[in-house]
Design an enzyme around this catalytic site. Structure first.
Site, PDB file in Angstrom:
ATOM      1  N   PHE A  75       0.878  -1.180   0.000  1.00 18.96           N
ATOM      2  CA  PHE A  75       0.000   0.000   0.000  1.00 18.96           C
ATOM      3  C   PHE A  75       0.911   1.224   0.000  1.00 18.96           C
ATOM      4  O   PHE A  75       1.647   1.453   0.960  1.00 18.96           O
ATOM      5  CB  PHE A  75      -0.874  -0.050   1.253  1.00 18.96           C
ATOM      6  CG  PHE A  75      -1.833   1.094   1.432  1.00 18.96           C
ATOM      7  CD1 PHE A  75      -3.065   1.086   0.812  1.00 18.96           C
ATOM      8  CD2 PHE A  75      -1.514   2.156   2.276  1.00 18.96           C
ATOM      9  CE1 PHE A  75      -3.975   2.117   1.020  1.00 18.96           C
ATOM     10  CE2 PHE A  75      -2.406   3.190   2.486  1.00 18.96           C
ATOM     11  CZ  PHE A  75      -3.646   3.168   1.858  1.00 18.96           C
ATOM     12  N   CYS A  76       0.886   2.002  -1.071  1.00 20.57           N
ATOM     13  CA  CYS A  76       1.834   3.105  -1.254  1.00 20.57           C
ATOM     14  C   CYS A  76       1.122   4.454  -1.185  1.00 20.57           C
ATOM     15  O   CYS A  76       0.600   4.951  -2.187  1.00 20.57           O
ATOM     16  CB  CYS A  76       2.556   2.967  -2.587  1.00 20.57           C
ATOM     17  SG  CYS A  76       3.497   1.440  -2.760  1.00 20.57           S
ATOM     18  N   LEU A  77       1.135   5.043   0.007  1.00 11.40           N
ATOM     19  CA  LEU A  77       0.487   6.331   0.216  1.00 11.40           C
ATOM     20  C   LEU A  77       1.460   7.377   0.763  1.00 11.40           C
ATOM     21  O   LEU A  77       1.550   8.487   0.233  1.00 11.40           O
ATOM     22  CB  LEU A  77      -0.700   6.169   1.182  1.00 11.40           C
ATOM     23  CG  LEU A  77      -1.464   7.437   1.564  1.00 11.40           C
ATOM     24  CD1 LEU A  77      -2.109   8.074   0.338  1.00 11.40           C
ATOM     25  CD2 LEU A  77      -2.520   7.133   2.627  1.00 11.40           C
ATOM     26  N   GLU A  81      -1.175   3.613  10.183  1.00 18.21           N
ATOM     27  CA  GLU A  81      -2.613   3.475   9.903  1.00 18.21           C
ATOM     28  C   GLU A  81      -3.430   4.562  10.609  1.00 18.21           C
ATOM     29  O   GLU A  81      -4.524   4.318  11.117  1.00 18.21           O
ATOM     30  CB  GLU A  81      -3.112   2.076  10.270  1.00 18.21           C
ATOM     31  CG  GLU A  81      -2.510   0.994   9.379  1.00 18.21           C
ATOM     32  CD  GLU A  81      -3.260  -0.321   9.432  1.00 18.21           C
ATOM     33  OE1 GLU A  81      -4.481  -0.298   9.666  1.00 18.21           O
ATOM     34  OE2 GLU A  81      -2.623  -1.360   9.227  1.00 18.21           O
ATOM     35  N   ASP A 119      -2.987  10.672  17.450  1.00 14.24           N
ATOM     36  CA  ASP A 119      -3.318  12.089  17.609  1.00 14.24           C
ATOM     37  C   ASP A 119      -4.337  12.522  16.553  1.00 14.24           C
ATOM     38  O   ASP A 119      -5.318  13.211  16.857  1.00 14.24           O
ATOM     39  CB  ASP A 119      -2.041  12.938  17.467  1.00 14.24           C
ATOM     40  CG  ASP A 119      -0.918  12.405  18.327  1.00 14.24           C
ATOM     41  OD1 ASP A 119      -0.782  12.861  19.467  1.00 14.24           O
ATOM     42  OD2 ASP A 119      -0.181  11.513  17.848  1.00 14.24           O
TER      43      ASP A 119
END
Length: 648
Positions: free
Chosen positions: A208-210, A456, A460
């Protein structure tokens, strides 16, 4: 006659309170009139979109009504909690029972987490073992080769994995919980048929490349670009991603990039985040070396680079411009598993702690005989009960078909990751010097655990997400009241209900008996406490909206404390429901669960009261202002701003 007179007097009091309520509503809507409510919503929703996917207009009543969000309006919505949800039929339970022993055997006979930690890599033997277990496609439909587990079944396996090795859990989660989850959730049939079978078998690995160097929590600020080429058949992808789990291993990646879109009426070009399925063999995809990390060392984490990668247009997930929605739904859908994983880890840490406390003798006594150790053990057990209860309430509700669960999933993630960290710390403290040694394995879990409060969605940011969704939810409720104010005659019932509610609050009578009615008599006092805190919650939020209006979105000192109160209130409700079920079903652990529930609710209720009080009390607000001033002083000094005791 006396009774009738009392009822009449109460109704007159309620009527006067309705008038008073109308005045209060006028005061409220002087600050949140039609335009300002719109402005408030327009201020909240974009910020929610920066943090996470914003709420749709959730139902305030009905089976889909959220308990966690209802508290912002002082409402008690028990549909999702009572009876404590259990979505698995007997066949589903038997299926997952049969999978437990093979997974336990994998960790006892095949996978060596300590050696993997030292090697900073998973052995091929471990990876092959996972493939043979079907562990690379646990929730994928069987027609693509997967196990097709329900969320609750998956959560039970997450418990086992986390109790042995969080690092291999990251490898598995990066692959299926987020890596190819976008294909599962948003892919069309051709995309699923093309990619899922190889991913499920483990012949190909997903990522998953964010995250990028300039964008962490602010996903909308990514700089990676994808531009449609002249033939209209490919997007040309350019950019860098960092800290990508499985980044050095992945053959298939879900990649998020900005796509230029021409606006209507010559409004120019805007950038819209879009999700793509990218294969390494497209060419132009490279990665950096594995990162040297504090923990989860055997999982592969690397930067991934995209240099003029030609991505076929048919590899867009969902549609152009839907990338943010895709990303947030993937993360929301996967968070429930973290809560279950943390409950499994806490269970293991409690076992390690009590094993030592029962056998270690100091000053002619076993450690467990000392009250200071008893308190630690008790708090660890309570933390486990709460985290486990919340995790399984969320997963079961997902399996029941509840669509809006993102706030509850966020609560589960925050609660689970912080409770597991605290429990691990206390476990090490109980074991003392032994716990500090590598042989005990506690230091490995502590190193591995630290990342769970960051990735994920940092805790905060998730606190702001929880609070802002609740504020928006309360705004929807106030909007309904606002409409009623415009036509008081036709909406007299709504205004009358408000008057009754405020009358009861004024004389200290509860507006709802739902929790008391659903709870067993043994937990009646606990149910009353939760009810009181929920009503205080609604009153507090209303005061805050009157005072701040749309400016509330900038008041993070307040929002964080509202979120903490919300986490506690939701957890109290879930624990009450679970303990009630245990008592009603006469489980052998019912008395123990009753103790756990009462102890937790007693202390959580006090925390909620403190947090709600702190957001309106002047002395607390002055302290918040002091925090800002102190931080600004340190910022200007670029370090500690006070003078050393010696002056040099």
């Amino acid at each position: 006659l006396g009774s009738l007179t009392s009822i009449h007097c109460y109704e007159m009091f309620a009527l006067r309170s309705t008038v008073k309520s109308a005045r209060l509503c006028k005061q409220l809507f002087a600050n949140l009139n039609t335009i300002q409510v719109h402005e408030f919503r327009s201020a909240v929703i974009p910020l929610l979109h920066k943090l996470e996917n914003g709420l749709s207009d959730l139902p305030i009543d009905g089976p889909e009504a959220s308990f966690a969000l209802g508290v912002y309006s002082g409402k008690i919505r028990t549909q999702q909690l009572f009876p404590f949800p259990d979505a698995l039929d007997d066949e589903s339970k038997e299926t997952i029972k049969l999978m437990i022993d093979p997974f336990e055997k994998f960790f006892s006979e095949i996978h060596d987490p300590c050696q993997s930690d030292l090697d900073e890599a998973l052995s091929q033997k471990s990876v092959d073992g996972l493939k043979n277990l079907g562990g690379m496609g646990l929730q994928v439909p069987q027609k693509y080769g997967g196990m097709e587990l329900k969320n609750t079944q998956y959560g039970r396996l997450c418990e086992i994995i986390a109790s042995h090795d969080l690092s291999i859990g990251i490898f598995m989660g990066a692959h299926q919980s987020i890596g190819y989850k976008g294909i599962l959730l948003f892919g069309n049939e051709k995309q699923k048929e093309k990619y899922l079978p190889d991913l499920v078998s483990g012949d190909k690995i997903a990522a998953f490349c964010l995250t990028e160097p300039s964008s962490g929590s602010d996903a909308n600020s990514i700089q990676t670009k994808a531009v449609l080429d002249d033939d209209g058949k490919h997007y040309i992808l350019n950019g860098n991603k960092i800290w990508i789990s499985n980044g050095g291993l992945a053959d298939v990646m879900t990649v998020f990039a900005q796509v230029p879109i021409k606006g209507d009426n010559s409004e120019g070009v805007s950038q819209r985040v879009t999700a793509f399925i990218v294969e390494r063999n497209f060419g132009g995809v490279t990665n950096g070396p594995p990162e040297k990390k504090m923990g989860i060392r055997s999982s592969n984490t690397a930067a991934v680079y995209f240099d003029n990668v030609k991505v076929p247009v048919e590899n867009v997930l969902s549609k152009v411009g839907d990338g943010f929605k895709v990303a947030m739904n993937i993360l929301n859908n996967g968070r429930f598993g973290m809560g279950a994983a943390m409950s499994g880890l806490i269970r293991m840490l409690v076992s390690k702690s009590i094993e030592h406390a029962n056998s270690r003798i100091q000053f002619q006594k076993k450690l467990i005989e000392y009250q200071s150790i008893q308190e630690k053990i008790a708090r660890m057990a309570i933390a486990h009960y709460v985290v486990e209860s919340v995790a399984y309430a969320v997963s079961n509700n997902m399996d029941r078909g509840i669509k809006e669960y993102q706030v509850e999933a966020a609560i589960s993630k925050v609660l689970g990751s912080e409770s597991a960290w605290n429990t691990c710390d206390e476990c090490l403290q109980i074991l003392g010097g032994m716990g500090y040694m590598r042989e005990a394995n506690i230091e490995r879990f502590m190193r591995d655990l630290r990342i769970f409060r960051i990735f994920e969605g940092t805790n905060d940011i998730l606190r702001l997400f929880i609070a802002l969704n609740g504020i928006q939810y309360a705004g929807n409720h106030l909007k309904e009241l606002q409409k009623a104010m415009k036509e008081p005659i036709s909406n007299f019932g709504t205004l009358w209900d408000q008057g009754i509610r405020r009358s009861k609050q004024f004389i200290g009578v509860s507006n709802s008996e739902e929790l008391v009615e659903n709870a067993v008599p043994q937990l009646r006092d606990s149910a009353i406490k939760i009810t009181q805190r929920i009503e205080e919650f609604g009153t507090t939020v209303e005061k805050l909206l009157v005072k701040y209006g749309k400016r509330i979105v900038e008041e993070q000192f307040i929002l964080t404390r509202l979120a903490d109160a919300n986490i506690d209130v939701y957890s109290m409700g879930v624990v009450l429901a679970r303990a009630t079920k245990a008592i009603k079903e006469d489980l052998p652990t019912a008395d123990h669960e009753q103790l756990l529930a009462i102890a937790f609710i007693e202390e959580a209720s006090d925390r909620v009261e403190r947090n709600l009080g702190s957001v309106t009390r002047k002395r607390n607000l002055r302290t918040f202002s002091a925090f800002s001033e102190i931080a600004n002083d340190i910022s200007r000094s670029e370090g500690i701003a006070s003078t050393r005791p010696l002056g040099f």
